[in-house]
Design an enzyme around this catalytic site. Sequence first.
Site, PDB file in Angstrom:
ATOM      1  N   LYS A  81     -67.378  48.278 -76.660  1.00 49.36           N
ATOM      2  CA  LYS A  81     -68.609  48.081 -77.426  1.00 49.36           C
ATOM      3  C   LYS A  81     -69.824  47.943 -76.519  1.00 49.36           C
ATOM      4  O   LYS A  81     -70.954  48.079 -76.985  1.00 49.36           O
ATOM      5  CB  LYS A  81     -68.498  46.869 -78.352  1.00 49.36           C
ATOM      6  N   ASP A  82     -69.613  47.688 -75.214  1.00 43.81           N
ATOM      7  CA  ASP A  82     -70.714  47.618 -74.260  1.00 43.81           C
ATOM      8  C   ASP A  82     -71.108  48.992 -73.733  1.00 43.81           C
ATOM      9  O   ASP A  82     -72.139  49.124 -73.064  1.00 43.81           O
ATOM     10  CB  ASP A  82     -70.338  46.743 -73.063  1.00 43.81           C
TER      11      ASP A  82
ATOM     12  N   ARG B  24     -76.563  42.116 -85.197  1.00 43.18           N
ATOM     13  CA  ARG B  24     -75.612  42.592 -86.207  1.00 43.18           C
ATOM     14  C   ARG B  24     -74.994  41.421 -86.957  1.00 43.18           C
ATOM     15  O   ARG B  24     -74.893  41.437 -88.192  1.00 43.18           O
ATOM     16  CB  ARG B  24     -74.513  43.417 -85.515  1.00 43.18           C
ATOM     17  N   ARG B  25     -74.557  40.414 -86.214  1.00 44.43           N
ATOM     18  CA  ARG B  25     -73.961  39.248 -86.853  1.00 44.43           C
ATOM     19  C   ARG B  25     -75.008  38.446 -87.615  1.00 44.43           C
ATOM     20  O   ARG B  25     -74.757  37.978 -88.728  1.00 44.43           O
ATOM     21  CB  ARG B  25     -73.281  38.374 -85.797  1.00 44.43           C
TER      22      ARG B  25
ATOM     23  N   ARG C 186     -76.103  32.250 -75.493  1.00 45.96           N
ATOM     24  CA  ARG C 186     -75.686  33.092 -74.384  1.00 45.96           C
ATOM     25  C   ARG C 186     -74.497  32.452 -73.687  1.00 45.96           C
ATOM     26  O   ARG C 186     -74.162  31.312 -73.923  1.00 45.96           O
ATOM     27  CB  ARG C 186     -76.836  33.242 -73.374  1.00 45.96           C
TER      28      ARG C 186
ATOM     29  N   ARG D 156     -69.874  29.097 -74.955  1.00 46.57           N
ATOM     30  CA  ARG D 156     -70.208  29.151 -76.382  1.00 46.57           C
ATOM     31  C   ARG D 156     -69.383  28.143 -77.194  1.00 46.57           C
ATOM     32  O   ARG D 156     -69.925  27.431 -78.031  1.00 46.57           O
ATOM     33  CB  ARG D 156     -70.005  30.577 -76.905  1.00 46.57           C
TER      34      ARG D 156
ATOM     35  N   CYS E  15     -75.471  48.319 -80.277  1.00 46.02           N
ATOM     36  CA  CYS E  15     -74.999  46.963 -80.496  1.00 46.02           C
ATOM     37  C   CYS E  15     -76.142  45.974 -80.658  1.00 46.02           C
ATOM     38  O   CYS E  15     -75.954  44.894 -81.187  1.00 46.02           O
ATOM     39  CB  CYS E  15     -74.075  46.544 -79.349  1.00 46.02           C
TER      40      CYS E  15
END
Length: 343
Positions: A85-86, A133-134, A151, A157, A244
Amino acid sequence: MTAPAKLRIGTRRSALATTQSGHVADAITELTGVETVLVEITTDGDRSQAAGTPLTGAPSTGVFVSALRDALLSGEVDVAVHSLKDLPTYAADGITLAAVPPREDPRDVIVARDGLTLGELPVGSRLGTGSPRRVAQVEALGLGLEISGVRGNVDTRIGKVRSGEYDAVVLARAGLARLGRLEEATEVLDPLQVLPAPGQGALAVECRSDDAATIAVLARLDDAGTHAAVTAERVVMARLEGGCAAPIGALAELAEGEDGPEIWLRAVVLSTDGALSVRRSASAELGADPAGWPAAAAALGEALAAEMLDDGAGDLVGPPAPDDPTTETPVHPSARSAEVHNA
C-alpha cells in the site's frame, strides 16, 4: 540460468518492516534454497517520523519506498520488500515488481481502551488515525468521535491508548498479525463500514529489471490470486489519480464462480469529512489461466473507476487537509492505470 548464491534483502528498520522482510527471506530459502541476508535501510519517511514531521505535502512520493529503490539501483541490495500500500502506482525505471506473496487479512482493526469496539466508544471519545481514508469513513458513520492525527510505529500508537492519551486507534490488521500482536485488537472492522487501502495487507517484492536470475527466484513467491486482487485495487486508485493520502478505499477478492474463478471489487471515494461518497462494486470472470488474471483484474479496475468518475468521484478526490499527518503515500499526479497493469 544459475540462481544467485545469496540475496541481500533491503528493508526498513522498523520492527514491522524487518518482520515482513524476514518472512520473505524465509520463503525464498524454503522455496528455492537460496541464502538471504537482511540489509537495513533508513528511509526519508522513517527520518521524518522520528522527527515528528508530517509527510503530507512532502515533495517526493513513495517516502517509505524511494530509499529502498535507490539501494537496489546502486547495487547495495538485490531485493527490496515494501508494504504494497506504500508503493506508488507509477513505474520506476530499472525496477521490476517480481512477486506479490500471499496476502494477510487486509481489514482495519480498532485497538481501544477497556476492550471497546468502535460503536461502543462514547460520543466525544478521541480516536487516533493519520489516514484521511480512515478519517472519512469513520466520520461517515456519524459516531460523534473526536478524530486526531497520530504518527509513529505500532508500539507508539497502541501506547497512546494504554497511556490514556487516546481512547482508541485504527491500525491495519495485517501489521498486528505479522508482529504476533493480534490479540490486542478489540474489533476487526467490516469492509462494509471501512474499506481498506488499495493493496493493504500485501507485500511487494522488487528487484532490478536486468537481474533475470533474481526475477526467476522471486517468481516462486508470487501468489496469482493476491497479485490479481491488488492489481484491480491499484488500477482503481491510479485511474482516480488518488492514493493512500486521498479518501479512497478498495478491496478485491477472488471467488469460485459457476464458470471458474471470479474477482469481486468494491471501491469508495469520499469527501474528507465523509459527508459525500461514491461507492461502487463490480465483478468479472478471470479465466482458467492465472497468467491472464492481471489483465482481467486491471480491466475490471478500469471499468469500475470509469463508472465512479461518471458518478462524480473526481470531484471528491483530493489531498488531505494541510495539517493532517499521514504515514500513507500519495500518488504522483502523472500516474496512469496503464502503468500498473502488471503491478
